[in-house]
Design a protein around this motif. Structure first.
Motif, PDB file in Angstrom:
ATOM      1  N   ASN A 225       0.820  -1.218   0.000  1.00  0.00           N
ATOM      2  CA  ASN A 225       0.000   0.000   0.000  1.00  0.00           C
ATOM      3  C   ASN A 225       0.850   1.262   0.000  1.00  0.00           C
ATOM      4  N   ASP A 226       2.049   1.182  -0.599  1.00  0.00           N
ATOM      5  CA  ASP A 226       2.923   2.354  -0.563  1.00  0.00           C
ATOM      6  C   ASP A 226       2.590   3.395  -1.630  1.00  0.00           C
ATOM      7  N   MET A 227       1.722   3.053  -2.601  1.00  0.00           N
ATOM      8  CA  MET A 227       1.317   4.017  -3.612  1.00  0.00           C
ATOM      9  C   MET A 227       0.040   4.729  -3.167  1.00  0.00           C
ATOM     10  N   ARG A 228       0.060   6.042  -3.217  1.00  0.00           N
ATOM     11  CA  ARG A 228      -1.105   6.824  -2.812  1.00  0.00           C
ATOM     12  C   ARG A 228      -2.266   6.591  -3.773  1.00  0.00           C
ATOM     13  N   PRO A 229      -3.463   6.313  -3.271  1.00  0.00           N
ATOM     14  CA  PRO A 229      -4.603   6.109  -4.173  1.00  0.00           C
ATOM     15  C   PRO A 229      -5.098   7.427  -4.750  1.00  0.00           C
ATOM     16  N   ILE A 230      -5.821   7.316  -5.845  1.00  0.00           N
ATOM     17  CA  ILE A 230      -6.569   8.443  -6.401  1.00  0.00           C
ATOM     18  C   ILE A 230      -8.043   8.134  -6.180  1.00  0.00           C
ATOM     19  N   LEU A 231      -8.714   8.983  -5.401  1.00  0.00           N
ATOM     20  CA  LEU A 231     -10.108   8.747  -5.040  1.00  0.00           C
ATOM     21  C   LEU A 231     -10.930   9.985  -5.383  1.00  0.00           C
ATOM     22  N   GLU A 232     -11.909   9.799  -6.250  1.00  0.00           N
ATOM     23  CA  GLU A 232     -12.832  10.887  -6.597  1.00  0.00           C
ATOM     24  C   GLU A 232     -14.191  10.463  -6.086  1.00  0.00           C
ATOM     25  N   LEU A 233     -14.689  11.181  -5.049  1.00  0.00           N
ATOM     26  CA  LEU A 233     -15.766  10.630  -4.229  1.00  0.00           C
ATOM     27  C   LEU A 233     -16.981  11.541  -4.090  1.00  0.00           C
ATOM     28  N   GLY A 234     -17.298  12.296  -5.083  1.00  0.00           N
ATOM     29  CA  GLY A 234     -18.524  13.075  -4.997  1.00  0.00           C
ATOM     30  C   GLY A 234     -18.275  14.549  -4.785  1.00  0.00           C
ATOM     31  N   GLY A 235     -19.363  15.304  -4.781  1.00  0.00           N
ATOM     32  CA  GLY A 235     -19.212  16.749  -4.759  1.00  0.00           C
ATOM     33  C   GLY A 235     -20.096  17.490  -3.771  1.00  0.00           C
ATOM     34  N   ASN A 236     -21.398  17.537  -4.006  1.00  0.00           N
ATOM     35  CA  ASN A 236     -22.313  18.402  -3.246  1.00  0.00           C
ATOM     36  C   ASN A 236     -21.889  19.853  -3.362  1.00  0.00           C
ATOM     37  N   ASN A 237     -21.702  20.282  -4.588  1.00  0.00           N
ATOM     38  CA  ASN A 237     -21.074  21.577  -4.864  1.00  0.00           C
ATOM     39  C   ASN A 237     -22.021  22.743  -4.607  1.00  0.00           C
ATOM     40  N   GLY A 238     -21.465  23.813  -4.049  1.00  0.00           N
ATOM     41  CA  GLY A 238     -22.232  25.003  -3.727  1.00  0.00           C
ATOM     42  C   GLY A 238     -21.793  26.201  -4.546  1.00  0.00           C
ATOM     43  N   VAL A 239     -22.736  27.069  -4.875  1.00  0.00           N
ATOM     44  CA  VAL A 239     -22.457  28.287  -5.640  1.00  0.00           C
ATOM     45  C   VAL A 239     -23.109  29.470  -4.938  1.00  0.00           C
TER      46      VAL A 239
END
Length: 497
Positions: free
Chosen positions: A244-258
């Protein structure tokens, strides 16, 4: 669509060409969102088949990583051409399986081809002093890729392109809702890659096979797109894993505000709300970059709500032409519709009011088409701290200064992907950029929160993810090890034999 879904599917796979992956009576059912019909049942992978596919990817990767960069670039170029050759078939499959409109599906097929060439371009160093230069690090090894249903091809290529160019192999677990696109991609890949076809492996199944992929000691890193809960599970599994020495790439959602400021003209307000429609309607609210929360100054909220009401009415009145323009199709399945309905109910329970949001095309009861909904909220409530992942826009007033509004967009723990502001005050824009806690700050964006990267890389903060992808300055870095660099410079003016 009666029985034509299966027929269309069979025709697509015959034309690729590859074996049609249909199983009649057992396996993982694949449903067409447009009418709810089951168009295929796939045999899921097992622990044994997963291990076998990882071994094949490893064997191919050990030879592939020894090739010169130019040979790896050639593979990506051939793959891009092959995707272009089959773009119409791939787009039709995306529409059939993911429920996307034809226009959006074609854009995704084209985008998945484009990202391969863009990765090559971004990873290249410019010629300097007559020397062709290349800077490389050792590849991670085998990348475990997990993708979501909403972008079944283009998001996969965000990882596949740099991973392969860096010399890795990839084992890909697509969403159990859209595995057919991945299997079709694999057929196209095999044609383009020829002897290197084993570099990419596709596994089919649900959460259980995904967990096996993450935990497997012969998987060197993980790149995953999905829910916050999925990401938390991946991080917990990696913490228990030796490799597990390589850092993961995790894209896990937004709930973006404007934020909609009061420091703007009426003309700019109208333009701002029109711009927001792209990230409100896009993929029927089923994107991580959708605008979900609108924080409007009290002085502007009546005008803003009325303008939005008019724009939603105009959208619905235009019918199918507007749906094509904005990529607005059915919700992916019954669970997505239930989530939409629960959110509407909670709006009322928390003192809000729903405009629009009715179910459409009820004559197809197993398909879930809905009006986009405006949720007028009295305050920033608990519901607004959750990512609904459906076409519902929460609108709430603020009556103080810009810091109050920034505090509201920053409030949810999972609101760490994209936040934005529409204002004509540079001081407000600067304050927002300095205090926003999301990975992306967009100021007066022409398409809302929908296209945040602008070549700077894509990634979220807080619960929205870890790591970064699509960084034009160094696209291969996340998929390489930091032990050493290889720096190569060759004078191409000298003839070689």
């Amino acid at each position: 669509m009666a029985d034509t879904g299966k027929q269309r599917l069979e025709a697509i796979f015959r034309a690729l060409p590859c074996d049609f992956p249909l199983r009649e009576a057992q396996g993982l059912p694949i449903t067409c969102p447009a009418d709810g019909s089951v168009i295929a049942c796939l045999a899921p992978d097992t622990k044994q088949s997963l291990g076998h596919k990882i071994q094949r990817a490893r064997a191919a990767q050990q030879a592939f990583c020894q090739l010169k960069r130019s040979r790896r670039e050639a593979l990506l170029e051939k793959l891009s051409m092959a995707i272009r050759e089959h773009r119409d078939l791939l787009a039709e499959l995306i529409t059939l399986e993911a429920g996307k409109t034809g226009k959006e599906a074609l854009a995704e097929a084209d985008g998945s081809a484009d990202i391969l060439l863009k990765t090559i371009k971004d990873a290249a160093l410019p010629k300097l002093n007559g020397m062709i230069r290349c800077k490389e690090q050792p590849p991670a090894g085998i990348v475990g890729l997990i993708t979501s249903f909403n972008f079944p091809l283009v998001v996969a290529n965000w990882t596949i392109a740099p991973a392969l160019l860096a010399g890795n192999g990839v084992v890909w677990k697509p969403s159990e809702k859209t595995p057919l696109a991945a299997l079709a991609y694999k057929a196209v890949f095999d044609k383009a890659a020829a002897a290197h076809g084993d570099l990419l492996q596709v596994i089919v199944g649900g959460r259980d096979i995904g967990e096996m992929l993450v935990a497997h000691e012969n998987i060197d890193m993980i790149s995953a797109t999905g829910s916050v809960a999925m990401g938390q599970g991946i991080k917990a599994a990696l913490a228990q894993k030796k490799n597990n020495d390589m850092r993961p790439i995790l894209e896990l959602g937004g709930n973006n505000g404007v934020i909609i400021s009061d420091k703007m003209s009426e003309k700019h307000l109208d333009w701002s709300l029109q711009s927001l429609l792209n990230s409100f309607f896009g993929t029927s609210g089923q994107r991580c970059t959708n605008t979900r929360r609108l924080i409007v100054h009290q002085n502007m909220i009546d005008n803003a709500v009325e303008l939005l009401r008019q724009k939603v009415e105009a959208f619905l009145a235009r019918g199918s032409s507007a749906w094509e323009e904005y990529g607005y199709g059915p919700l992916i399945d019954a669970d997505a519709y239930s989530r939409f309905e629960r959110a509407k109910k909670r709006v009322s329970e928390e003192g809000g009011e729903i405009l629009f949001g009715k179910r459409l095309l009820k004559e197809t009861p197993a398909a879930y088409y809905v009006e986009p909904a405006l949720a007028l909220m009295p305050a920033h409530t608990a519901l607004m701290h959750e990512e609904t992942f459906a076409p519902i826009l929460f609108i709430v007033p603020y009556d103080g200064g810009i810091d109050e509004a920034i505090g509201m967009v920053n409030a949810p723990a999972n609101a760490g992907l994209v936040n934005g502001i529409y204002t004509q005050s540079q001081a407000e824009a600067d304050r927002f950029a300095a205090a926003n806690e999301a990975g992306h700050s967009v100021i007066n964006p022409p398409r809302g929160t929908g296209t945040p990267a602008f070549g700077m890389g894509f990634g979220g903060n807080k619960d929205s993810g870890e790591g970064e992808i699509l960084n034009a300055a160094d696209p291969l870095r996340p998929f390489t090890r930091e032990e050493r660099y290889r720096r190569i410079a060759q004078n191409k003016e000298i003839g070689m034999f």
